[in-house]
Scaffold this motif. Structure first.
Motif, PDB file in Angstrom:
ATOM      1  N   GLU A 198       3.362   2.091  -8.569  1.00 30.23           N
ATOM      2  CA  GLU A 198       2.596   0.932  -8.104  1.00 30.23           C
ATOM      3  C   GLU A 198       3.402   0.073  -7.140  1.00 30.23           C
ATOM      4  OE1 GLU A 198      -0.339  -1.987  -7.594  1.00 30.23           O
ATOM      5  OE2 GLU A 198      -0.432   0.088  -8.310  1.00 30.23           O
ATOM      6  N   GLU A 199       4.704   0.009  -7.316  1.00 29.87           N
ATOM      7  CA  GLU A 199       5.512  -0.891  -6.496  1.00 29.87           C
ATOM      8  C   GLU A 199       6.618  -0.150  -5.725  1.00 29.87           C
ATOM      9  OE1 GLU A 199       6.901  -3.638  -9.414  1.00 29.87           O
ATOM     10  OE2 GLU A 199       4.973  -4.684  -9.598  1.00 29.87           O
ATOM     11  N   ASP A 200       7.512   0.482  -6.445  1.00 29.04           N
ATOM     12  CA  ASP A 200       8.754   0.973  -5.839  1.00 29.04           C
ATOM     13  C   ASP A 200       8.566   2.205  -4.964  1.00 29.04           C
ATOM     14  OD1 ASP A 200      10.499  -0.908  -7.481  1.00 29.04           O
ATOM     15  OD2 ASP A 200       9.489   0.235  -9.050  1.00 29.04           O
ATOM     16  N   SER A 249      -3.736   1.043 -14.364  1.00 34.47           N
ATOM     17  CA  SER A 249      -5.088   1.200 -13.810  1.00 34.47           C
ATOM     18  C   SER A 249      -5.064   1.896 -12.455  1.00 34.47           C
ATOM     19  CB  SER A 249      -5.771  -0.164 -13.696  1.00 34.47           C
ATOM     20  OG  SER A 249      -5.052  -1.022 -12.810  1.00 34.47           O
ATOM     21  N   HIS A 250      -4.020   1.700 -11.686  1.00 36.29           N
ATOM     22  CA  HIS A 250      -3.926   2.314 -10.365  1.00 36.29           C
ATOM     23  C   HIS A 250      -3.233   3.678 -10.382  1.00 36.29           C
ATOM     24  CE1 HIS A 250      -4.170  -1.887  -8.228  1.00 36.29           C
ATOM     25  NE2 HIS A 250      -5.311  -1.529  -8.821  1.00 36.29           N
ATOM     26  N   LEU A 255      -0.927   8.399  -8.019  1.00 36.75           N
ATOM     27  CA  LEU A 255      -0.347   9.730  -8.170  1.00 36.75           C
ATOM     28  C   LEU A 255      -0.925  10.688  -7.136  1.00 36.75           C
ATOM     29  CD1 LEU A 255       1.584  11.518  -9.744  1.00 36.75           C
ATOM     30  CD2 LEU A 255      -0.285  12.027 -11.347  1.00 36.75           C
ATOM     31  N   ARG A 256      -2.233  10.631  -6.912  1.00 38.44           N
ATOM     32  CA  ARG A 256      -2.840  11.497  -5.901  1.00 38.44           C
ATOM     33  C   ARG A 256      -2.262  11.210  -4.516  1.00 38.44           C
ATOM     34  NH1 ARG A 256      -7.562   9.918  -8.746  1.00 38.44           N
ATOM     35  NH2 ARG A 256      -8.145   8.512  -7.048  1.00 38.44           N
ATOM     36  N   ILE A 257      -2.146   9.928  -4.188  1.00 39.00           N
ATOM     37  CA  ILE A 257      -1.612   9.547  -2.875  1.00 39.00           C
ATOM     38  C   ILE A 257      -0.157   9.976  -2.748  1.00 39.00           C
ATOM     39  CG2 ILE A 257      -1.035   7.570  -1.413  1.00 39.00           C
ATOM     40  CD1 ILE A 257      -3.510   6.141  -2.633  1.00 39.00           C
TER      41      ILE A 257
END
Length: 536
Positions: A198-200, A249-250, A255-257
């Motif tokens: 989500e961030e790193d 939630s994201h 993961l797909r991206i």
């Protein structure tokens, strides 16, 4: 004036001698190119090329000489130039340097991926020394080496035995894939502790920038060494750090991206249509409300992107260091590595052949029942109706085999055969284990009043020690020697006068290759031979 002319003439002769090669030497010159540019520091007949790749070397004239360039792991075309004894002028030779292609697997994620197993699993003199590794992680960048103790990077064993200090799941992952790719396999490992998708790991995230920088460093090191990386798989161990509301939630979309971004950066050279992406399904904190969505997304990636897979490691949970993290013991890390390798091979349509073969060698047909006994991850007894038995096993399982015979007339060696986690090279490419069964014939069984020399050896076949027994009917000058199949004497075990009696001499053959050898016993005027078979 006359003296001046003589002096000038002498100087002229001297200058010509230094400017023109001597009659007994030949000047050879040429150039080495790499990527159409001159290549420096290539060694050719003791001289090195300059910054433009040029070289000039003096070699003996009138003698056939091969000029062979060498530099790190680079290959050269042609591999050598043959200078013949009739050549009088050789110039403008051209060598072109090429890099060896290496099939690279990449391991990344967070601290689970960077964690180090127990020191006892770092066994030297295995296939690890044939696989170049690049290692970087949160606490440092260790560059290019072969796997094994981090002392190869200048660190002590106490440091290596610490927490998060080096090699982990990639050990058995690479060892297992070596069975398919052999010496063309290479590894890049670059995880970073405590990082989230989500961030790193976003395109502008600090860890993604760190990861791409380390990858570029790895490529430069590989290429400078003489290797050309081609990518055949990406192995991902991450998820704990996304156990917060937005991260969980994201996670499915992230993961797909992330898979798409990895494949865009690393061109696929595997046998699959896309670069294989294999992740581990985390099992960190079952009480967390955020873990199930992450686990579900990891399982579902196989449905979202082609040539993706998720490995279930729930059976490794008992081997965690703490319930507060998913860091595992060395044994569990080996199992995880094998699971990832097995999933990768399954994806390619070439499942791992991890059967174990048990072979029994006999010096004659036996009138006894042979039972194979196995203990370890699998325990069983099998009656050997044939001289070969095969059963399925996972590389990384531990077994100890022995034989049970129902007759004292026979014996076998070795007493046991064991399969460790860290297989040696032979076991990875041919997992066979051999027992030798022999009829028990003690030299004491022969008459003491015999009037001839007797010799036998037990065990035979053997590994790596056999006992050579011989009996002398009288005082003799004795020489006991070992010869290879080319007739070369490779060992002298006895060379002295000896009294009447029974003797035993051990031959330690551990430094010799497998094969047939001949023991030759000279006792006075008698000479007898005994075939010996060394099986490693």
């Amino acid at each position: 004036m006359k003296k001046l002319i003589v002096l000038l003439f002498a100087l002229l002769i001297a200058s010509l001698m230094f400017a023109i090669p001597l009659a007994d030497s030949l000047l050879v010159s040429g150039k080495v190119l790499l990527d159409s540019v001159g290549m420096a520091n290539v060694n050719i007949a003791g001289v090195t090329t300059d910054a433009e790749g040029k070289f000039s070397v003096m070699i003996p004239a009138g003698i056939d000489t091969a000029l062979t360039p060498t530099y790190k792991q680079f290959l050269f075309e042609p591999s050598f130039y043959q200078i013949t004894s009739t050549d009088t002028a050789v110039d403008s030779l051209l060598f072109t340097a090429y890099r060896q292609v290496k099939k690279v697997i990449i391991i990344s994620g967070q601290s689970n991926a960077e964690h180090c197993g127990d020191l006892k699993y770092f066994i030297e003199d295995t296939v690890d020394n044939h696989i170049p590794y690049y290692l970087a992680y949160s606490n440092g960048e260790f560059g290019l080496s072969t796997l094994g103790l981090l002392t190869k990077f200048g660190y002590s064993e106490n440091y290596c035995d610490g927490y998060n200090k080096g090699f982990g799941l990639e050990m058995l992952l690479a060892r297992t894939l070596y069975k398919k790719y052999t010496d063309s396999l290479a590894v890049i490992k670059a995880p970073f502790s405590g990082t989230s998708l989500e961030e790193d790991w976003k395109p502008d995230g600090s860890t993604w920038e760190w990861f791409t920088e380390k990858h570029d460093n790895a490529v430069e090191l590989y290429r400078n060494k003489g290797y050309e990386p081609e990518y055949i798989g990406f192995f991902w161990f991450q998820g704990e750090s996304d156990e917060f509301p937005l991260g969980a939630s994201h996670y499915p979309a992230n993961l797909r991206i992330f898979v798409d971004r990895i494949r865009a950066r690393f061109p696929n050279s595997s046998e699959a249509d896309n670069l294989p992406f294999i992740c581990v399904q985390i099992n960190w904190n079952p009480d967390s409300p955020y873990e199930d969505p992450i686990r579900a997304a990891q399982r579902d990636i196989v449905n979202q992107r082609e040539d993706c897979a998720c490995v279930d490691i729930d059976d490794c949970s008992p081997y965690r260091y703490s319930k507060h993290n998913t860091h595992f013991s060395g044994g569990a890390l080996n199992r995880i590595g094998f699971k990832m390798a097995a999933q990768y091979m399954e994806m390619l349509g070439t499942p791992l052949d991890s059967n174990v073969n048990i072979l029994v060698n006999m010096d004659e047909m036996l009138d006894t029942t042979i039972v194979l006994h196995c203990e370890g991850d699998t325990t069983f007894d099998h009656v050997m109706t044939d001289l070969e038995y095969e059963f399925p096993a996972k590389i990384g399982d531990q077994f100890t085999f022995s034989l049970r015979l129902d007759s004292d007339t026979y014996n076998y060696s070795p007493a046991t055969r064991s399969t460790p986690f860290a297989y040696p090279q032979l076991a990875l490419t041919d997992p066979s284990f051999t027992f030798n069964v022999n009829k028990v014939v003690a030299i004491e069984d022969y008459s003491e009043d015999m009037d001839y020399v007797l010799m036998n050896a037990y065990p035979n076949p053997f590994n790596p020690i056999t006992s050579i027994n011989f009996q002398l009917p009288a005082f003799r000058d004795v020489k006991l020697s070992i010869y290879d199949v080319l007739g070369r004497e490779i060992a002298t075990l006895v060379d002295m006068p000896m009294e009447t009696g029974i003797y035993q001499v051990d031959w330690h053959a551990g430094d010799n290759p497998s094969g047939l050898y001949i023991a030759k016993l000279q006792a006075g005027g008698e000479v007898i031979f005994q075939k010996l078979t060394l099986l490693k």
